[in-house]
Design an enzyme around this catalytic site. Sequence first.
Site, mmCIF file in Angstrom:
data_model
loop_
_atom_site.group_PDB
_atom_site.id
_atom_site.type_symbol
_atom_site.label_atom_id
_atom_site.label_comp_id
_atom_site.label_asym_id
_atom_site.label_seq_id
_atom_site.Cartn_x
_atom_site.Cartn_y
_atom_site.Cartn_z
ATOM 1 C CB CYS A 71 -46.000 -5.882 -35.732
ATOM 2 S SG CYS A 71 -47.187 -5.347 -36.991
ATOM 3 C CG HIS B 124 -48.497 -4.337 -31.905
ATOM 4 N ND1 HIS B 124 -47.314 -3.641 -32.036
ATOM 5 C CD2 HIS B 124 -49.029 -4.426 -33.153
ATOM 6 C CE1 HIS B 124 -47.150 -3.301 -33.307
ATOM 7 N NE2 HIS B 124 -48.170 -3.770 -34.010
ATOM 8 C CD GLU C 164 -46.227 -3.602 -28.584
ATOM 9 O OE1 GLU C 164 -46.218 -2.862 -29.583
ATOM 10 O OE2 GLU C 164 -46.163 -4.848 -28.657
#
EC number: 6.3.4.2
Length: 545
Positions: A379, A515, A517
Amino acid sequence: MTTRYIFVTGGVVSSLGKGIAAASLAAILEARGLNVTIMKLDPYINVDPGTMSPTQHGEVFVTEDGAETDLDLGHYERFIRTKMNRRNNFTTGRIYEEVLRKERRGDYLGATIQVIPHITNAIKEKVLAGGEGHDVAIVEIGGTVGDIESLPFLESIRQLGVELGRDRTLFMHLTLVPFLGAAGEVKTKPTQHSVKELRSIGIAPDVLICRGDRAIPANERAKISLFCNVEERAVISLKDVDSIYKIPALLRSQGLDDLVVKRFGLECREADLSEWENVIYQEANPNGEVVIGMVGKYIELPDAYKSVNEALKHAGLKNRVSVTIKYIDSQTVEAKGDEVLQGLDGILVPGGFGERGVEGKILAAKFARENKLPYFGICLGMQVALIEFARNVAGMTDAHSTEFNKETPFPVVGLITEWVDEEGNVEQRHEASDLGGTMRLGAQLCHLLEGSKAAQAYKGNSCIERHRHRYEVNNKYRERLEQAGMVFSGLSSDRKLVEMIELKDHPWFVAGQFHPEFTSTPRDGHPLFEGFIAAASAHQKRDLK
């Protein structure tokens, strides 16, 4: 389908790990072949955590459908296969907002709006809707029993217990059983008082999960059973462990899932926890170690980067190395320069908002680029890498993002001017727009450039990842950046927005606007994190030679 509900509450102190306990039980039930979901009910007045400080609340976890939710939903997705959505998390603020909106419309026909029944009915409706289509729905109530904020939620689940009956509801209470070193024994009195508090509002726990730094002796479990009016087999000892992924097996060994299945009259197979056993084995038997520098601005609270931390560990499991995360304040990089970046095997710059510390992140990207050190930008981490490259390689002196410098001569990153709200309507946005709920959110398709490191990692020409941002790469400068050697390896579904960048002639310099993750799990990992840790391990081996 008839859904059964398990309500999880906490007592004595906060941060006992209700989310981990709920997720672990869900993992066992899923391993028995049941379709399980988990909900989190948060008692704060904020509509969602989207505008809350990461140093107070921790990370904001984004679901596939774009909901900004509590970080516990990240734990849920890492433990079970079911994907969370906006129905899996709601707050007191959200409930009041919806009830007041109905009142303004006249839906209540002039009635006096009260906590009971209007607020509690709204809560019950959301709980029942969230559990639809699943065998079991586990509902975690945020906060601690005794807090005034939690009372409407506790009253709602009390009512559901009566309305649905014992064969469809179960109450599980987490409590603390501390060990007093001076006395040389564990103390059960806090648990007794916590259960007394819970019973005073009409909820009798069926299961007690007793947290502590050690296993609870059998005689103390019997004592808790006697004074709390809970079956002794339903008093579960949950001691501290060195890995949260050991908890499903720990709960399974004490028969918690058998108790749940019997209570609900469910016919299902025995739990197969072999995948979790494999995770635990990999975690305990690494073949090496890598040190990753995480350069961020919220490092005083590691939970601000909870999913990133976990994704790095998952990638370590896949590469059979342990990952040590060195948290580096980006303002320290600004003050001390690259001396704080020495001795790392890779640099990761995660997402963030605001100008504070951004120049330190830009310096970290520069250090990684110049020293051929593996770099992973997420990001804002992609945006600072692009700004650094524009300034120092593409000849755009003082290039910046308009988020930080509206007068920059080279606005290589700018505000998204259109966004889609929850109802799918396209709205225009400007600098003065509300901060809450006004970002590009949720899962988006990304086209990958053939032959790029991104395409190699994903083993395909596309991926779907979750977003949470207001700013994008300015297309006006794409051609100039490409000519200077930047590779735009990922583009949006309409190919108009830059989603990923890479650098030529660099071992591993990859960044994404999304993102990743949020979709990493201990059993499956994530291709980009795996590639990053593999590159960090390779860099370390080159240095050793």
